[in-house]
Design a protein around this motif. Structure first.
Motif, short mmCIF file in Angstrom:
data_model
loop_
_atom_site.label_atom_id
_atom_site.label_comp_id
_atom_site.label_asym_id
_atom_site.label_seq_id
_atom_site.Cartn_x
_atom_site.Cartn_y
_atom_site.Cartn_z
N PRO A 99 -0.23 15.57 3.98
CA PRO A 99 -1.10 14.74 4.83
C PRO A 99 -0.30 13.79 5.70
O PRO A 99 0.85 13.45 5.41
CB PRO A 99 -1.94 13.97 3.81
CG PRO A 99 -1.11 13.95 2.57
CD PRO A 99 -0.34 15.23 2.56
N VAL A 100 -0.92 13.35 6.78
CA VAL A 100 -0.26 12.42 7.70
C VAL A 100 -0.60 10.97 7.34
O VAL A 100 -0.07 10.04 7.95
CB VAL A 100 -0.68 12.71 9.15
CG1 VAL A 100 -0.20 14.09 9.58
CG2 VAL A 100 -2.20 12.59 9.32
N GLU A 101 -1.48 10.75 6.37
CA GLU A 101 -1.87 9.40 5.98
C GLU A 101 -0.74 8.70 5.22
O GLU A 101 0.18 9.34 4.73
CB GLU A 101 -3.13 9.44 5.09
CG GLU A 101 -4.40 9.81 5.83
CD GLU A 101 -4.52 11.31 6.01
OE1 GLU A 101 -5.38 11.75 6.77
OE2 GLU A 101 -3.71 12.05 5.39
N PRO A 102 -0.82 7.37 5.09
CA PRO A 102 0.17 6.65 4.27
C PRO A 102 0.01 6.98 2.80
O PRO A 102 -1.08 7.34 2.34
CB PRO A 102 -0.12 5.17 4.54
CG PRO A 102 -1.54 5.15 5.00
CD PRO A 102 -1.78 6.44 5.73
N GLY A 103 1.10 6.86 2.06
CA GLY A 103 1.04 7.17 0.64
C GLY A 103 2.36 6.97 -0.05
O GLY A 103 3.33 6.48 0.55
N LYS A 107 4.51 5.46 5.85
CA LYS A 107 3.30 5.32 6.66
C LYS A 107 2.69 6.69 6.95
O LYS A 107 1.48 6.82 7.07
CB LYS A 107 3.63 4.60 7.96
CG LYS A 107 3.97 3.14 7.80
CD LYS A 107 4.19 2.49 9.15
CE LYS A 107 4.47 1.00 9.00
NZ LYS A 107 4.69 0.34 10.32
N SER A 108 3.57 7.69 7.10
CA SER A 108 3.12 9.07 7.30
C SER A 108 3.87 9.94 6.30
O SER A 108 5.08 10.15 6.43
CB SER A 108 3.39 9.54 8.73
OG SER A 108 3.13 10.92 8.86
N VAL A 116 -2.13 9.76 -1.78
CA VAL A 116 -2.56 9.15 -0.53
C VAL A 116 -3.27 7.84 -0.83
O VAL A 116 -4.06 7.73 -1.78
CB VAL A 116 -3.49 10.10 0.25
CG1 VAL A 116 -4.00 9.43 1.52
CG2 VAL A 116 -2.75 11.39 0.58
N THR A 153 -4.97 4.07 1.21
CA THR A 153 -5.65 3.69 2.44
C THR A 153 -4.91 2.62 3.23
O THR A 153 -5.02 2.56 4.45
CB THR A 153 -7.06 3.17 2.11
OG1 THR A 153 -6.97 2.08 1.18
CG2 THR A 153 -7.91 4.28 1.51
N THR A 154 -4.14 1.76 2.56
CA THR A 154 -3.45 0.68 3.25
C THR A 154 -2.00 0.60 2.80
O THR A 154 -1.63 1.12 1.74
CB THR A 154 -4.14 -0.68 2.99
OG1 THR A 154 -4.01 -1.01 1.60
CG2 THR A 154 -5.61 -0.63 3.38
N GLU A 155 -1.19 -0.10 3.60
CA GLU A 155 0.20 -0.32 3.25
C GLU A 155 0.34 -1.21 2.02
O GLU A 155 1.29 -1.08 1.25
CB GLU A 155 0.96 -0.95 4.43
CG GLU A 155 1.37 0.03 5.51
CD GLU A 155 2.52 0.90 5.07
OE1 GLU A 155 3.54 0.35 4.59
OE2 GLU A 155 2.42 2.12 5.19
#
Length: 695
Positions: free
Chosen positions: A15-19, A37-38, A71, A73-75
């Motif tokens: 995925p490209v989401e932060p994790g 972040k990605s 994954v 949702t936020t940093e």
């Protein structure tokens, strides 16, 4: 050894989401934890060409057998999860800010009938109040020894307290008035608890009130002619003030802050933290950690981010069980955290710290005033800690022997390299090209054998050619070696003695070759040096190159470098030799450039040729001293007349006949720069046929 391609996720599946991601080895143990972040961008970088990865990262991806991610949702969630996983799994490839044991604190057991003062390490407990941390346990004992004279609270263990209660006789501290002896009933439980409360107030910064109360009691005792009690109170006030002097006042506004600073090199980093509570420095601690080596994970921003998450996460965990009734000075997260730089995740870090503290936390860089001055002090402490760490390794004979043996084994040498020589090139866009040669014997620098070289061949066309410069220096150094070997008994030449030849009966300094010849660079540089040695017929010298960015060791004619463990004493010694050669080359380059700029200032003087300009520079040594000279002093140089001397002063902006003091005052800034450069240069003349001897 697993191939990273065997466990690389399918394209597009990341995925490209932060994790947060975890690498596991073949035994399912977590060996590395990171956040991004990605996730797709970060994880794909691990599966690129292995030759482009840092040695430590390359070892990690080849040790791993699988990778997984979560994954978020936020940093802020990523920061929290990364910290939790690092704490839970203790991955071997992550940077860890930890010591072999925790830092000691001063604990006050308010949950007991007769509270006790003691040195403590470990997790916080309810009903116990903590002060610190202190750098050493002896610092706590010293504080207790000083303050128990004023606040005679109990410091003994429960077993000692019970035993003296049974025998009805106090211990030694009770006899010398450093304990109020509640074990035998000299004071009641309430009186003893009040003594402990005053002790806690003093350490919490409420010193002015306590001193005023004691001064009032002292005055009352003196008026009542109770001079013995007045003298005791006077001594107690003095003891309290001496204890306060041990805690330097740095902020007048009662600031609560932690000041953090880093000092690092290619392999390691030192961090120092000063804990300021109530405007006073209450504690200091530091670590030296091994850097990961990956460019993105060796930056100062990354080190700051990792330190903040690990350090304050651990502090919050320790303080989570502490008494909630404590004051601001006992909160593990202060109101302000001053760092050298702000990482990209600074807003998320600040939010996370606010959550740990339960109130507002400011994360920023000190810009001016007292905070800036203290940040510079902490920075100097970090630099000193790193230097001490290096000197401890360099000064340890066992460590030096292990380093030489490590180099021998890594390079496959027949013997340990007892004499190592290293060459480095310095220039600015191909101008003033110079080189240095430094010598280490038995793992220690031998400065009497250092040499400077003015490069002739590579600088002739005004462009930079480090490979040709390395070849020239190698040829000149080993040509000298062969000449000294062929003429071992010829000590008649004055030039040879000036160049470093020994008196009759002693071997020349360069009559024997090094065991290991190191060049600063990669494959092109080391191959050039090896080709020169082959042309000269030198076969008993091992040649390697040390590339700076990844600390790779290159061997002639080998397509791949030798990767030494980043924490090995052998790599540390090679790095130290290379850095010393770099420092020595830069100092000579600055000297050469300064003299060239001095001579160029005199180009406009008519009738002053190249030889006379060199004579002036050699005679006065610097442009600042030439500006201060009078016409009579300049004419003392052979070939310089009165008219030329006046023209020289005019070209330098000095009116002939002006006093030296006025000229010196006007040119103070230039003189300071020139003299500083000259001190570092050594001001040694260069001979085209031999090397300059400097020490």
């Amino acid at each position: 050894m697993p191939d990273p391609a065997t466990y690389r996720p399918a394209p597009g599946s990341i995925p490209v989401e932060p994790g947060v991601y975890r690498f596991r080895d073949s035994h399912r143990r977590v060996i590395y934890v990171g956040k991004a972040k990605s996730l797709r961008s970060r994880l794909n970088s691990y599966f690129a060409d292995l030759s482009g990865l840092a040695p430590r990262t390359r070892q990690m991806v080849t040790t791993a057998a699988s990778v997984e991610w979560t994954v978020v949702t936020t940093e802020v969630e990523a920061l929290q999860l990364e910290y939790n996983w690092i704490k839970e799994f203790d991955p071997r490839f992550n940077i860890r800010y930890r010591d072999d044991k925790s830092y000691p604190v001063l604990a006050v057991t308010l949950n007991e009938d007769y509270p006790r003062l003691k040195v403590y390490r470990g997790p916080r407990r309810k009903g116990v109040r903590y002060f610190g941390p202190y750098s050493h346990a002896w610092a706590i004992r010293e504080t207790l020894d000083l303050l128990t004279r004023v606040f005679p609270a109990r410091t003994c263990s429960n077993g000692v307290f019970k035993r003296h209660s049974q025998i009805g006789r106090p211990c030694l501290l009770g006899y010398i008035d450093k304990c109020s002896a509640p074990c035998v009933g000299r004071v009641s439980a309430e009186e003893h608890r009040q003594i402990v409360a005053d002790f806690c107030d003093f350490l919490a910064g409420k010193t002015d009130r306590l001193i005023r109360e004691m001064e009032q009691q002292m005055n009352v005792a003196a008026e009542d002619l109770d001079f013995e009690r007045a003298a005791r109170l006077r001594d107690n006030i003095g003891a309290m003030r001496r204890a306060m002097e041990k805690q330097a006042v740095v902020f007048g506004d009662g600031t609560d802050a932690d000041v953090v600073a880093f000092a690092d090199d290619e392999l390691e980093a030192a961090v120092q933290v000063f804990h300021v509570r109530g405007g006073r420095v209450r504690g200091q601690r530091g670590w030296v950690i091994e850097k990961s080596g990956e460019p993105g994970e060796s930056t100062l921003e990354y080190l700051v981010e990792q330190f903040l998450t690990q350090f304050y996460g651990d502090q919050a965990a320790l303080g989570g069980a502490a008494d909630e009734g404590g004051d601001e000075t006992t909160n593990p997260v202060p109101k302000q955290v001053l760092v050298p730089v702000l990482p990209e995740t600074a807003p998320e870090l600040e939010t996370w710290l606010c959550q740990l503290r339960g109130s507002r936390v400011s994360l920023r860089v000190a810009q001016r005033g007292d905070k800036r001055a203290l940040a510079e002090t902490v920075q100097r402490n970090a630099e000193q800690a790193l230097n001490q760490h290096k000197l401890k390794r360099a000064g340890d004979f066992t460590a030096r022997s292990a380093a030489l043996q490590s180099i021998q084994e890594a390079l496959g040498l027949e013997d340990a390299p007892l004499r190592i020589e290293c060459v480095d090139i310095s220039h600015v866009q191909g101008t003033d090209v110079v080189a240095s040669l430094v010598v280490f014997e038995d793992g220690l620098p031998r400065k009497s054998d250092y040499r400077h070289y003015a490069i002739r061949e590579a600088a002739g066309d005004g462009r930079s050619d480090d490979v040709a410069s390395i070849a020239e220096v190698t040829r000149r150094r080993f040509h000298r070696h062969l000449r000294d070997t062929e003429q071992p008994g010829d000590f008649s030449a004055v030039s040879d003695v000036a160049a470093g030849a020994a008196p009759e009966g002693k071997p020349r300094r360069f009559a024997y070759p090094p065991n290991l010849f190191v060049v600063d660079g990669g494959a092109p540089q080391v191959n050039a040096a090896a080709a020169v040695l082959e042309d000269l017929g030198v076969t008993d010298v091992a040649v390697i190159g040390l590339a700076k960015r990844l600390e790779e060791v290159w061997v002639p004619s080998e397509p791949d470098p030798v990767i030494m463990p980043r924490n090995s004493d052998g790599l540390y010694l090679l790095q130290r030799v290379r850095d010393e050669a770099h420092r020595f080359a830069i100092s000579y380059h600055r000297s050469k450039r300064s003299k060239r700029m001095t001579a160029s200032a005199l180009d406009s003087v008519r009738g002053l040729g190249e030889h006379r300009r060199k004579a002036l520079v050699t005679h006065f040594g610097s442009l600042a001293r030439l500006r201060q000279a009078s016409v009579e002093e300049i004419t003392a140089v052979p070939g310089i007349g009165v008219a030329t001397a006046a023209a020289v002063l005019e070209a330098l902006g000095v009116t002939p006949g002006e006093s030296a003091q006025d000229s010196a005052a006007e040119q103070h800034a230039g003189q300071h720069i020139d003299e500083h450069t000259e001190q570092h240069a050594g001001a040694a003349p260069i001979d085209d046929d031999r090397h300059t001897v400097t020490g």
